[in-house]
Design an enzyme around this catalytic site. Sequence first.
Site, short mmCIF file in Angstrom:
data_model
loop_
_atom_site.label_atom_id
_atom_site.label_comp_id
_atom_site.label_asym_id
_atom_site.label_seq_id
_atom_site.Cartn_x
_atom_site.Cartn_y
_atom_site.Cartn_z
N ARG A 1 51.75 63.14 49.76
CA ARG A 1 52.38 62.56 48.58
C ARG A 1 53.50 63.47 48.10
O ARG A 1 53.38 64.70 48.20
CB ARG A 1 51.39 62.46 47.41
CG ARG A 1 50.54 61.20 47.37
CD ARG A 1 51.36 59.95 47.04
NE ARG A 1 50.54 58.76 47.04
CZ ARG A 1 50.23 58.03 48.11
NH1 ARG A 1 50.66 58.38 49.30
NH2 ARG A 1 49.48 56.96 48.00
N GLU B 1 60.23 59.61 44.64
CA GLU B 1 60.73 58.60 45.59
C GLU B 1 60.68 57.20 44.97
O GLU B 1 59.85 56.96 44.09
CB GLU B 1 59.90 58.64 46.89
CG GLU B 1 58.44 58.30 46.70
CD GLU B 1 57.62 58.43 47.99
OE1 GLU B 1 57.69 59.47 48.65
OE2 GLU B 1 56.91 57.47 48.30
N HIS C 1 58.55 57.34 53.64
CA HIS C 1 57.14 57.02 53.33
C HIS C 1 56.63 55.89 54.24
O HIS C 1 56.32 54.79 53.77
CB HIS C 1 56.98 56.63 51.84
CG HIS C 1 55.55 56.71 51.38
ND1 HIS C 1 55.21 56.99 50.07
CD2 HIS C 1 54.38 56.55 52.04
CE1 HIS C 1 53.89 56.98 49.96
NE2 HIS C 1 53.36 56.73 51.14
C1 8YV Z 1 50.82 53.19 51.77
C2 8YV Z 1 50.00 55.57 51.53
O1 8YV Z 1 51.34 52.37 52.72
O2 8YV Z 1 47.80 54.78 51.82
C3 8YV Z 1 48.55 55.53 51.21
O3 8YV Z 1 48.11 56.29 50.32
O4 8YV Z 1 50.68 56.43 51.12
C4 8YV Z 1 50.60 54.54 52.41
O5 8YV Z 1 49.76 54.39 53.51
C5 8YV Z 1 51.74 53.18 50.61
O6 8YV Z 1 51.33 54.07 49.65
C6 8YV Z 1 51.85 51.76 50.03
O7 8YV Z 1 50.75 51.36 49.24
#
Ligand code: 8YV
Length: 324
Positions: free
Chosen positions: A238, A267, A285
């Site tokens: 993150r 972001e 991402h």
């Molecule tokens: C998601 C992610 O696709 O699962 C997570 O925590 O960061 C990604 O796999 C994104 O956050 C969209 O919801």
Amino acid sequence: MKPRILVAREVFPEVLERLRRHFEVDDNQGDTVLGIEGLKARLADKAGALTAATDPLMAEVISAAPGLKALCNFAVGYNNIDLAACTRAGVMATNTPGVLDDTTADLAWALLMATARRLPAAERWLRNGEWKGWQFIQWLGSDIHHATLGILGMGRIGQTVARRALGFDMKVIYHNRTPLAAEQEAAIRATWVDKESLLRESDFLVLLLPYSPATHHTIGAAELALMKPTAHLINVARGGIVDDEALISALRQRRLSGAGIDVFEGEPKFNPGFLELDNVALSPHIGSSSRATRMAMAMTAADNLIAALSGQRPPNLLNPEVWK
Ligand code: 8YV
């Protein structure tokens, strides 16, 4: 009458089709980012929702939806959800653990290899017509094989990243609040070390921590200063776990050799300093972004919502207090 639900971002038609068998669905196939006000308006008359990590499900959004029973994130991370506010309001919250481990681990490796071998800068150079001839000493990168892989945050995805290192004959060290069981460590040949040793010894340091106020800027100037100048940092977890300004400064001064970054503070905006660096591999991402995995994530979120709104315990319930 079927319960009314919101699907807060665009999903595959198969997912909507399935949900429509159970619910009256308000979709967002135009994929507008709803934001706090949009979510308040669209959730006001809903019993549940499928949501993304980009949806700010804050206390004020939750309290604006008096009939809300379940928020089902299609992400493993859930720092976009105020879990305490959900629990106070009796709203079940769920995520999608497991289904994205391999795909996200693959991207961690793609970024690791790209930064190690300087692929983004080498490709830009080639595309710009700057390759005038092969040279013996040209685009020298860092070896991945037999190097030390460090993992900070050894959950499911961390262990999946570590397993891939076996094929590269790497030494694997990790730091986690709770060390793995001895047989888990043996299976992936990983050794627990304290955080300072992890920073000092890793040639490639992969971050796989969940984001929370407690993990904000886990990697800042002081931590970067402990790393080897030849090391590379990989963040597929993150934005906010790394102090991006401090990272850019370390990369600019070559106090760190390179970085592979999929997630950024603030972001989709990000620090423009990243764009001036030739020792980074950047991606927007996309850790879990394969069709099969995104489908599995959405279907897992749908499983959770269908269970929650039909009186069954959702498989990935984050606040079991609400169930009790
Ligand atoms: C998601 C992610 O696709 O699962 C997570 O925590 O960061 C990604 O796999 C994104 O956050 C969209 O919801």
